[in-house]
Design an enzyme around this catalytic site. Sequence first.
Site, mmCIF file in Angstrom:
data_model
loop_
_atom_site.group_PDB
_atom_site.id
_atom_site.type_symbol
_atom_site.label_atom_id
_atom_site.label_comp_id
_atom_site.label_asym_id
_atom_site.label_seq_id
_atom_site.Cartn_x
_atom_site.Cartn_y
_atom_site.Cartn_z
ATOM 1 N N LYS A 143 4.582 3.747 -10.332
ATOM 2 C CA LYS A 143 3.301 3.636 -9.631
ATOM 3 C C LYS A 143 2.177 3.309 -10.608
ATOM 4 O O LYS A 143 1.300 2.490 -10.314
ATOM 5 C CB LYS A 143 3.011 4.942 -8.889
ATOM 6 C CG LYS A 143 4.021 5.226 -7.772
ATOM 7 C CD LYS A 143 3.902 6.660 -7.271
ATOM 8 C CE LYS A 143 4.926 6.979 -6.201
ATOM 9 N NZ LYS A 143 5.023 8.439 -5.954
ATOM 10 N N GLU A 165 0.839 -1.215 0.000
ATOM 11 C CA GLU A 165 0.000 0.000 0.000
ATOM 12 C C GLU A 165 0.865 1.254 0.000
ATOM 13 O O GLU A 165 0.526 2.259 -0.629
ATOM 14 C CB GLU A 165 -0.920 -0.019 1.229
ATOM 15 C CG GLU A 165 -1.938 1.093 1.286
ATOM 16 C CD GLU A 165 -3.007 0.975 0.200
ATOM 17 O OE1 GLU A 165 -2.896 1.732 -0.779
ATOM 18 O OE2 GLU A 165 -3.924 0.158 0.330
#
Lengths: 430, 430
Positions: free
Chosen positions: A207, A131
């Site tokens: 990302k 996360e």
Amino acid sequence: MSEALRVAVAGLGTVGAETVRLLAKRREVIASHAGRPVDVVAVSARSRGKDRGLDLSGIDWADDPLSLATRDDVDVVCELIGGSDGVAKTLVETAMAAGKSVVTANKALLAHHGSDLARKAEAGGVTLAYEAAVAGGIPIIRALREGLVVNEVSRVYGILNGTCNYILTAMRESGRAFDDVLAEAQELGYAEADPTFDVDGIDAAHKLALLSALAFGHAVDFKAVHTEGIRSISALDIAYAEEFGYRIKLLGIAERTPEGIRQRVHPCMVAKAAPIAQVEGVFNAVMAEGDAVGTTLHYGRGAGAGPTASAVIGDVVDIASGRGAPVFGVPAERLSTSREAPWESMRGGYYVRLMVIDRPGVLADVTAIMRDQNVSMESMVQRGRDPHEKVPVALTTHEVDEASMRKALADIAKLDAVQEPPAMIRIVDL
Amino acid sequence: MSEALRVAVAGLGTVGAETVRLLAKRREVIASHAGRPVDVVAVSARSRGKDRGLDLSGIDWADDPLSLATRDDVDVVCELIGGSDGVAKTLVETAMAAGKSVVTANKALLAHHGSDLARKAEAGGVTLAYEAAVAGGIPIIRALREGLVVNEVSRVYGILNGTCNYILTAMRESGRAFDDVLAEAQELGYAEADPTFDVDGIDAAHKLALLSALAFGHAVDFKAVHTEGIRSISALDIAYAEEFGYRIKLLGIAERTPEGIRQRVHPCMVAKAAPIAQVEGVFNAVMAEGDAVGTTLHYGRGAGAGPTASAVIGDVVDIASGRGAPVFGVPAERLSTSREAPWESMRGGYYVRLMVIDRPGVLADVTAIMRDQNVSMESMVQRGRDPHEKVPVALTTHEVDEASMRKALADIAKLDAVQEPPAMIRIVDL
């Protein structure tokens, strides 16, 4: 209450140190949530003597981070060293092979080796949680992986790099040039001494590769991400953007097209009124569009010790509670090979800014080239007049394909009156 | 692949029907995520004959929803009937007592009986999941319960009712009155025939009670939520808000104060530039402020069949995957009794609008009353002049406590020249 979950932390930079500090400070509330205590039993970092303001009493120090991966008294390894290869990769692989779950904030590692690591996590029967790797303050991984399961996602995109967003915001607010604002960002600690990973879009591309894999269920494919950074953005273009009703943002966009999945990171002109245009400074935002859920936006701090450590600990508590999920939502063997949409056929509007000699006939030449490539102009602005001197001309186009636009720009660049390589920024309809 | 998870759906309104439809349509991708198939084995609704556009072949029909709770061939019951008591409550309790996990979208049920149901879920060793109960399109429950575990939350707030936000947005955009816009919203299906739960703030208060319990770890305490709706908001006040640089939003706010937790739902003036002010129409947004993570915002559709069914199915997949969490993050016995912060001592700025006879001395009387209550004025606007007729006067105050403000308003209302009860809207600093 069950036995404690025993955690080792590798890397005591700002994130690692904050993780250790918060795990101690919030030990009781964490135990309430996890149903068992979570204890840091060992740490490793480069310099043992450094004062990190941490109480490490009762915690083993390991000079070799790799030794954490195989200790009998460790259940979970937090890899907070960084880097796509080297020690970080060996540590993660060794820990998982030894049956230990891993929590990492390492987007580069996962972008380059995500599918392979997912297979290794499954083989070891362990969890690999990350996360913190994408927009630490935003629980976007669990939102995509668990919250939106039933949705067919059409697009996921966002502002994924706080450094670039800080620079673009400061440039717009102050009218200053990129180099000037970058230097200031470096002084303030918002940009690294070597800003390449940030300002060239690589960090955002790491990302995006993870978000795309999660959203579309394909194997992580970092090489498929078309990546451009913000070094070429000028104060002039930012001023024109305002005039045309846009903001310039570095976006990462992964979208489903009839030709396959397209992943891209580049500066975009977005309508000022678009929610993503309101995201300023070091903040990150991620939007996901699903067929059932509609548009969702998640906004928060993308980096920094607190948000990143918060995400790391959220993952640790999941592991302590026995909550796990496949690394990319589905088992690695079910991840498809992404069919990469060809770059040349991408369609959209374009902003183009030229520096031309102010003399009759120049705009006729420019517009003729565009007509020949079937590029239809939407608006054109020439600010000021300065006969026979260099003046800027800015224009926007209607929707056209990338290949035609590039051909037109190449031809325009060859005109005698055009004094600098044309500046081009894609207009994205959000 | 393991055995199928067998689901019963009670209630086939728009949400229930969409849940059944999506579980069938996305059966394969759900199975990939869950590691096992998820099958609807039984449904129940009031009218069997109604055409819902659903293929119910192979699915048992139960005339009595309560029968779903005790069937041997059901693992999970989705309660999509609604209502804080009655059948919904009995169904949930019976199912949990029979060892079945429950997924519900029922905020009223949880707001009224949340702590008791949490204890019953623990006693039954089952999961009670309710992501769909608060802002369906926004995975805020899992964000608060799992993502922000390590944070000490200072405030959680948001736009929790799409109907009210739609009405306030339409009033601002069109300049029309509340009743007029409400009638339109009812025609468009954005408001119920009986709009009480929405426009009086009760629905938002239900949701806020759940967010507060999750954020602060206290037992759900719906009665502690100070609740005001939007019926009294006038077109005039919306226009003044614009003039003062504010937007009027119905917010639910739960905040930690030195005196305890304060929960409130009421119309607020928020600065136009605040992110929450940009949330328009039927969209919802929830912001959470944590000490580690900073400010986070989650934005999406709050209601509707798709977003709500998406949240229901996310919860079902969690259960199928063996991911569970205590109902309010920590075991029910560890939920504290919330110390309710007294309402009277709340401090903030206020907007006040009066209808006064336009004659000398009126403003002197008003300002004298405010001075006597230590209310310090920030600005005052009197639009137009109409000697001896009724004219509006709008003002904003500096920070003052609620008790003083209420006393001042009561005294002002008694002035001869003041023709209507004063309108008051709290200014909230976000």
